[in-house]
Design a protein around this motif. Structure first.
Motif, PDB file in Angstrom:
ATOM      1  N   GLU A   4       0.815  -1.220   0.000  1.00  0.00           N
ATOM      2  CA  GLU A   4       0.000   0.000   0.000  1.00  0.00           C
ATOM      3  C   GLU A   4       0.849   1.271   0.000  1.00  0.00           C
ATOM      4  N   LYS A   5       2.156   1.119   0.296  1.00  0.00           N
ATOM      5  CA  LYS A   5       3.055   2.272   0.269  1.00  0.00           C
ATOM      6  C   LYS A   5       3.828   2.373  -1.039  1.00  0.00           C
ATOM      7  N   GLY A   6       3.534   1.467  -1.958  1.00  0.00           N
ATOM      8  CA  GLY A   6       4.227   1.486  -3.238  1.00  0.00           C
ATOM      9  C   GLY A   6       5.543   0.738  -3.251  1.00  0.00           C
ATOM     10  N   GLU A   7       5.869   0.042  -2.152  1.00  0.00           N
ATOM     11  CA  GLU A   7       7.100  -0.735  -2.107  1.00  0.00           C
ATOM     12  C   GLU A   7       6.977  -1.962  -3.014  1.00  0.00           C
ATOM     13  N   LYS A   8       8.034  -2.234  -3.755  1.00  0.00           N
ATOM     14  CA  LYS A   8       8.017  -3.336  -4.717  1.00  0.00           C
ATOM     15  C   LYS A   8       8.610  -4.602  -4.100  1.00  0.00           C
ATOM     16  N   TYR A   9       7.928  -5.722  -4.285  1.00  0.00           N
ATOM     17  CA  TYR A   9       8.381  -7.019  -3.791  1.00  0.00           C
ATOM     18  C   TYR A   9       8.522  -7.999  -4.960  1.00  0.00           C
ATOM     19  N   TYR A 351      12.755 -14.505   6.750  1.00  0.00           N
ATOM     20  CA  TYR A 351      12.447 -13.188   7.310  1.00  0.00           C
ATOM     21  C   TYR A 351      13.386 -12.120   6.752  1.00  0.00           C
ATOM     22  N   LYS A 352      14.669 -12.454   6.626  1.00  0.00           N
ATOM     23  CA  LYS A 352      15.628 -11.482   6.097  1.00  0.00           C
ATOM     24  C   LYS A 352      15.365 -11.189   4.624  1.00  0.00           C
ATOM     25  N   LEU A 353      14.955 -12.205   3.871  1.00  0.00           N
ATOM     26  CA  LEU A 353      14.610 -11.983   2.464  1.00  0.00           C
ATOM     27  C   LEU A 353      13.445 -11.004   2.341  1.00  0.00           C
ATOM     28  N   LYS A 354      12.480 -11.118   3.235  1.00  0.00           N
ATOM     29  CA  LYS A 354      11.354 -10.194   3.191  1.00  0.00           C
ATOM     30  C   LYS A 354      11.820  -8.761   3.440  1.00  0.00           C
ATOM     31  N   GLU A 355      12.781  -8.596   4.329  1.00  0.00           N
ATOM     32  CA  GLU A 355      13.342  -7.262   4.549  1.00  0.00           C
ATOM     33  C   GLU A 355      13.986  -6.714   3.280  1.00  0.00           C
ATOM     34  N   HIS A 356      14.482  -7.619   2.450  1.00  0.00           N
ATOM     35  CA  HIS A 356      15.076  -7.241   1.165  1.00  0.00           C
ATOM     36  C   HIS A 356      14.033  -7.229   0.042  1.00  0.00           C
ATOM     37  N   LYS A 357      12.763  -7.285   0.426  1.00  0.00           N
ATOM     38  CA  LYS A 357      11.646  -7.206  -0.532  1.00  0.00           C
ATOM     39  C   LYS A 357      11.593  -8.414  -1.469  1.00  0.00           C
ATOM     40  N   ILE A 358      11.959  -9.587  -0.945  1.00  0.00           N
ATOM     41  CA  ILE A 358      11.862 -10.839  -1.692  1.00  0.00           C
ATOM     42  C   ILE A 358      10.983 -11.793  -0.897  1.00  0.00           C
ATOM     43  N   LEU A 359       9.942 -12.318  -1.530  1.00  0.00           N
ATOM     44  CA  LEU A 359       8.993 -13.208  -0.857  1.00  0.00           C
ATOM     45  C   LEU A 359       9.298 -14.659  -1.214  1.00  0.00           C
ATOM     46  N   LEU A 360       9.670 -15.427  -0.209  1.00  0.00           N
ATOM     47  CA  LEU A 360       9.962 -16.842  -0.365  1.00  0.00           C
ATOM     48  C   LEU A 360       9.398 -17.531   0.869  1.00  0.00           C
ATOM     49  N   SER A 361       9.212 -18.848   0.820  1.00  0.00           N
ATOM     50  CA  SER A 361       8.683 -19.567   1.982  1.00  0.00           C
ATOM     51  C   SER A 361       9.522 -20.802   2.257  1.00  0.00           C
ATOM     52  N   LYS A 450      22.177 -12.444  19.668  1.00  0.00           N
ATOM     53  CA  LYS A 450      22.640 -11.075  19.863  1.00  0.00           C
ATOM     54  C   LYS A 450      22.794 -10.399  18.514  1.00  0.00           C
ATOM     55  N   LYS A 451      22.584  -9.090  18.529  1.00  0.00           N
ATOM     56  CA  LYS A 451      22.647  -8.338  17.285  1.00  0.00           C
ATOM     57  C   LYS A 451      24.094  -8.220  16.820  1.00  0.00           C
ATOM     58  N   ARG A 452      24.230  -8.164  15.525  1.00  0.00           N
ATOM     59  CA  ARG A 452      25.566  -8.132  14.963  1.00  0.00           C
ATOM     60  C   ARG A 452      25.545  -7.249  13.730  1.00  0.00           C
ATOM     61  N   SER A 453      26.482  -6.346  13.646  1.00  0.00           N
ATOM     62  CA  SER A 453      26.525  -5.442  12.502  1.00  0.00           C
ATOM     63  C   SER A 453      27.166  -6.148  11.324  1.00  0.00           C
ATOM     64  N   VAL A 454      26.537  -6.053  10.176  1.00  0.00           N
ATOM     65  CA  VAL A 454      27.067  -6.683   8.970  1.00  0.00           C
ATOM     66  C   VAL A 454      27.001  -5.675   7.842  1.00  0.00           C
ATOM     67  N   PRO A 455      27.907  -5.770   6.886  1.00  0.00           N
ATOM     68  CA  PRO A 455      27.852  -4.850   5.751  1.00  0.00           C
ATOM     69  C   PRO A 455      26.587  -5.071   4.938  1.00  0.00           C
ATOM     70  N   SER A 456      26.066  -4.006   4.424  1.00  0.00           N
ATOM     71  CA  SER A 456      24.811  -4.103   3.679  1.00  0.00           C
ATOM     72  C   SER A 456      24.936  -3.415   2.335  1.00  0.00           C
ATOM     73  N   LYS A 457      24.318  -3.993   1.327  1.00  0.00           N
ATOM     74  CA  LYS A 457      24.265  -3.374   0.008  1.00  0.00           C
ATOM     75  C   LYS A 457      22.816  -3.127  -0.367  1.00  0.00           C
ATOM     76  N   ARG A 458      22.575  -1.969  -0.929  1.00  0.00           N
ATOM     77  CA  ARG A 458      21.250  -1.706  -1.475  1.00  0.00           C
ATOM     78  C   ARG A 458      21.287  -2.120  -2.932  1.00  0.00           C
ATOM     79  N   ILE A 459      20.433  -3.031  -3.285  1.00  0.00           N
ATOM     80  CA  ILE A 459      20.477  -3.574  -4.638  1.00  0.00           C
ATOM     81  C   ILE A 459      19.336  -3.037  -5.466  1.00  0.00           C
ATOM     82  N   ARG A 460      19.665  -2.511  -6.592  1.00  0.00           N
ATOM     83  CA  ARG A 460      18.645  -1.949  -7.486  1.00  0.00           C
ATOM     84  C   ARG A 460      17.784  -3.072  -8.036  1.00  0.00           C
ATOM     85  N   THR A 461      16.442  -2.911  -7.965  1.00  0.00           N
ATOM     86  CA  THR A 461      15.526  -3.925  -8.481  1.00  0.00           C
ATOM     87  C   THR A 461      14.782  -3.394  -9.689  1.00  0.00           C
TER      88      THR A 461
END
Length: 461
Positions: A4-9, A351-361, A450-461
């Motif tokens: 509803e916010k226009g986010e693409k999955y 769950y992490k894939l969903k954060e990256h706008k990818i739907l898998l089960s 525990k939380k852990r910082s990891v490098p992140s890339k924004r990937i163009r879709t």
């Protein structure tokens, strides 16, 4: 898909929107017929006849009688009625981890569901055969003839049932098990099972609700993967048949249909085969053909399997890759030798894939199988993007849990594509809160503790 916010999955799991979400050709056909006429199926309509002709043209000749209904569950329930009426037998053989629908008659033959109710939940007329899984099952890939070995298990069940005075009405199986963990039966298994079941007076029901309509690519129906010498007695269809519109079908032989009709109990379905549903069904068949979606399933499916095979070589978490066309499973394991299911890791990855706008089960008896069954318009670019993110997340998980990537491979694989922009800020691996097994996952898997910082890339879709 868009929220509803226009986010693409990127949708990797929707085998209902078979030819693509909101396909304009299908929508136009539905709207046009709805504007003209919709009525119940007591009134014969050209769409009903034309659709039955088009549908049976995709099947072996003996499968020639259609019953149109409204859901996969309704189709499988009717298939059981047809089978039981045919010889007057009652018992049903089903497979481990099978799921065939939500109505009472189908929960009773779905171990995927009734096992959740306790050890005494199996009915006496239900017999459960081993799933023909050559990766996790009783007979594996090193067996000289797993098809015959698994079929012999069915034969033993029949013989034991007959000793106890029971009579087999049907053997039912998905042509490829979906909820059971993306299991593809070895070639020759269905032929041998059908031989034993028919000799006992039963029929073979092929459940194509999840996997039909060209998903396997080289064939229109998944049961055809077994070979031209195999023809089921009853085929059930659902999910993709209407691209999201509620419709389904049972197709059988004239002999079985006549036996069903001979009871004098008329079969009537108010909405099954109505003009709008049939118009939609015809449109879906048109799109599959005009857009060469079977060919696309083969091309993209093979490419996806190649990319995932690279991940198997690289990542210790990936135990097995199996699939055909756009029906693919990734079996995640904690130990490749022991094949220990990596359930917590699979859930975390979803769950992490969903954060990256990818739907898998994830599914299967241990919920550790990643399921790819996307709309048939899925592209190579889509496959590449999904696997790139999976690769990154697997690397992060393996580092967090102390598992080392095999062959000292870097986080980049051959399928990696360049991104237009890299974020300089680290992203925290957040805890997953939305699943009933979340607490167990956090206890079992260090990546949740525990939380852990990891490098992140924004990937163009």
């Amino acid at each position: 898909m868009f929220d509803e916010k226009g986010e693409k999955y990127l949708d990797c799991i929707n085998n209902v929107a078979h030819v693509g979400h909101s396909h304009p050709y299908v929508i136009k056909a539905a709207t046009k017929q709805m504007e003209l006429l919709n009525t119940n199926s007591r009134f014969l309509h050209d769409n009903l006849v034309q659709y039955a002709q088009r549908l049976t043209a995709t099947l072996p000749e003996k499968l020639s009688v259609c019953y149109f209904v409204n859901s996969g569950s309704e189709a499988n329930d009717l298939a059981l009625r047809l089978a039981r009426q045919y010889r007057g037998h009652q018992d049903v053989i089903t497979l481990e981890n099978a799921y065939h629908g939500h109505v009472t008659s189908l929960i009773d033959i779905s171990p995927y569901k009734f096992n959740q109710l306790g050890k005494d939940s199996k009915k006496e007329y239900v017999h459960v055969a081993p799933s023909p899984d050559i990766y996790r099952g009783k007979y594996r890939e090193d067996h000289p003839d797993p098809a015959s070995a698994y079929a012999e298990e069915v034969k033993k069940i029949i013989e034991e049932a007959q000793k106890n005075g029971r009579k087999i009405a049907a053997f039912i199986a998905e042509s490829m098990q979906s909820c059971g963990g993306q299991v593809i039966p070895p070639v020759g298994y269905f032929q041998k099972v059908a031989e034993y079941v028919r000799a006992a007076g039963g029929v073979f029901i092929a459940d194509e609700v999840q996997v039909g309509f060209g998903r396997v690519g080289k064939h229109f129906w998944a049961f055809q993967l077994q070979g031209e010498d195999f023809v089921p007695d009853i085929v059930t269809m659902g999910k993709p048949i209407g691209n999201g519109h509620p419709m389904s079908c049972v197709v059988t032989t004239r002999e079985i249909a006549e036996g069903f009709g001979a009871t004098g109990l008329e079969y009537f379905n108010t909405f099954g085969g109505n003009p709008v549903s049939c118009a939609i069904g015809l449109a879906v068949l048109d799109v599959i053909e005009k857009e060469d979606l079977q060919g696309n399933a083969t091309r993209v499916g093979n490419y996806l399997l190649e990319l995932l095979a690279e991940q198997k070589e690289k990542h210790p978490l990936v135990g097995d890759i199996r699939g055909v066309g756009l029906f693919v499973g990734v079996d995640l394991v904690k130990d490749k030798q022991k094949r220990t299911p990596a359930t917590a890791e699979a859930l975390h990855l979803i769950y992490k894939l969903k954060e990256h706008k990818i739907l898998l089960s994830a599914d299967g008896p241990y919920r550790n199988i990643l399921k790819f069954k996307p709309p048939m318009c899925f592209t190579k670019e889509d496959a590449k993007h999904a696997v790139e993110i999976i690769d990154t997340l697997l690397t992060e998980m393996e580092e967090a849990t102390g598992m080392k990537t095999e062959n000292n491979a870097s986080t980049n694989v051959q399928c990696k594509r360049k991104t237009t922009e890299e974020s300089s800020q680290p992203e925290s691996a957040s805890e997953s809160n939305g699943h009933m097994n979340g607490a167990a996952c956090r206890q079992e898997n260090g990546i949740y503790s525990k939380k852990r910082s990891v490098p992140s890339k924004r990937i163009r879709t």
